[in-house]
Design an enzyme around this catalytic site. Structure first.
Site, PDB file in Angstrom:
ATOM      1  N   GLU A  38      -1.231  -3.356  -2.784  1.00 35.71           N
ATOM      2  CA  GLU A  38      -1.790  -2.496  -3.828  1.00 35.71           C
ATOM      3  C   GLU A  38      -1.688  -1.065  -3.307  1.00 35.71           C
ATOM      4  O   GLU A  38      -2.413  -0.685  -2.387  1.00 35.71           O
ATOM      5  CB  GLU A  38      -3.251  -2.857  -4.096  1.00 35.71           C
ATOM      6  CG  GLU A  38      -3.966  -1.907  -5.048  1.00 35.71           C
ATOM      7  CD  GLU A  38      -5.470  -2.082  -5.048  1.00 35.71           C
ATOM      8  OE1 GLU A  38      -6.178  -1.064  -5.188  1.00 35.71           O
ATOM      9  OE2 GLU A  38      -5.958  -3.225  -4.883  1.00 35.71           O
ATOM     10  N   ARG A  42      -4.619   7.379  -4.392  1.00 34.93           N
ATOM     11  CA  ARG A  42      -5.476   8.317  -3.665  1.00 34.93           C
ATOM     12  C   ARG A  42      -4.667   9.425  -3.006  1.00 34.93           C
ATOM     13  O   ARG A  42      -5.239  10.425  -2.563  1.00 34.93           O
ATOM     14  CB  ARG A  42      -6.274   7.565  -2.582  1.00 34.93           C
ATOM     15  CG  ARG A  42      -7.210   6.504  -3.128  1.00 34.93           C
ATOM     16  CD  ARG A  42      -7.879   5.764  -1.993  1.00 34.93           C
ATOM     17  NE  ARG A  42      -8.575   4.580  -2.464  1.00 34.93           N
ATOM     18  CZ  ARG A  42      -9.164   3.690  -1.665  1.00 34.93           C
ATOM     19  NH1 ARG A  42      -9.117   3.861  -0.355  1.00 34.93           N
ATOM     20  NH2 ARG A  42      -9.772   2.636  -2.173  1.00 34.93           N
ATOM     21  N   THR A  65      -6.571   2.357  -7.748  1.00 34.66           N
ATOM     22  CA  THR A  65      -7.260   3.613  -8.036  1.00 34.66           C
ATOM     23  C   THR A  65      -6.689   4.258  -9.300  1.00 34.66           C
ATOM     24  O   THR A  65      -6.470   5.475  -9.360  1.00 34.66           O
ATOM     25  CB  THR A  65      -7.190   4.594  -6.840  1.00 34.66           C
ATOM     26  OG1 THR A  65      -7.293   3.857  -5.614  1.00 34.66           O
ATOM     27  CG2 THR A  65      -8.368   5.569  -6.887  1.00 34.66           C
ATOM     28  N   LYS A 125     -11.949  -7.074 -10.346  1.00 37.47           N
ATOM     29  CA  LYS A 125     -12.229  -6.608  -8.992  1.00 37.47           C
ATOM     30  C   LYS A 125     -13.751  -6.498  -8.835  1.00 37.47           C
ATOM     31  O   LYS A 125     -14.437  -6.034  -9.751  1.00 37.47           O
ATOM     32  CB  LYS A 125     -11.568  -5.242  -8.790  1.00 37.47           C
ATOM     33  CG  LYS A 125     -11.855  -4.566  -7.462  1.00 37.47           C
ATOM     34  CD  LYS A 125     -11.115  -3.235  -7.407  1.00 37.47           C
ATOM     35  CE  LYS A 125     -11.373  -2.499  -6.104  1.00 37.47           C
ATOM     36  NZ  LYS A 125     -10.580  -1.247  -6.005  1.00 37.47           N
TER      37      LYS A 125
END
Length: 207
Positions: A38, A42, A65, A125
């Protein structure tokens, strides 16, 4: 996608500063027995890293993210196979569903889970896992939400991952301990391979 992630058991969560490191990182993960990552948004290099890995045979690359529809579109165009977000954004979730993009939004409460069920999701998640009750919290949620499966992420490492994976409601665990940014930026890919192989072996031994 869920079956592939479950088969892996671990979802490496990667913050990469230089997209040129994407290939060596994938080599190390594959050699360690974990051909999946993943890649988070960021860093500025996230999109380019996803694009670099998206055409790699046998390797699954997703985007993490992801906060907005615009970002979901960007990672889809870059070739991401799935999307992960830290929280539950209905617009982002709906866009992914409308475009057949697997999405695993972050949840931390029963209210979040109700929203996920309302939109037809069955895998989410669980974030930040350790900070919001960890294994005990997931066990509690299993009762009223028995059909939901979780990808706990946040504070998970080699010492506690087995306790998460022992739960039937846990699809896989997200973690960054084998792909820490400093390991990637320093070119310590042998160490990444070692930590990955160690994690994979531990999960198999506790399966």
């Amino acid at each position: 996608m869920e079956s592939a992630i479950e088969r892996m058991g671990i979802l490496p969560v990667v913050a990469i500063e230089n997209s040129a490191d994407a290939g060596p990182l994938a080599d190390a993960l594959e050699a360690g027995g974990l051909p999946i990552a993943e890649i988070t948004l960021r860093t500025q290099a996230g999109i380019d890293a996803i694009a670099a890995l998206s055409s790699r045979d046998g390797f699954i690359v997703g985007a993490g993210t992801v906060h907005s529809v615009d970002q979901a579109k960007m990672v889809a165009d870059a070739g991401a196979s799935f999307v992960v977000s830290p929280g539950f954004n209905p617009r982002t979730v709906q866009w992914c569903l409308d475009h057949s993009m697997p999405i695993y939004p972050g949840v931390s409460s029963p209210t979040d889970l109700e929203s996920a069920i309302e939109m037809g999701l069955t895998v989410v998640k669980f974030f930040p896992a350790e900070q919001i009750g960890g294994v005990k919290m997931i066990k509690t949620l299993q009762g009223p939400y028995g059909d939901m499966r979780f990808i706990p992420t946040g504070g998970i490492n080699a010492s506690n991952i087995a306790s998460y994976l022992s739960l039937s409601s846990v699809l896989a665990c997200g973690g960054s301990w084998m792909v820490k940014p400093e390991l990637i930026s320093s070119g310590s890919f042998d160490e990444i391979q070692r930590l990955t192989a160690e994690a994979v072996s531990s999960c198999r031994n506790n399966a």
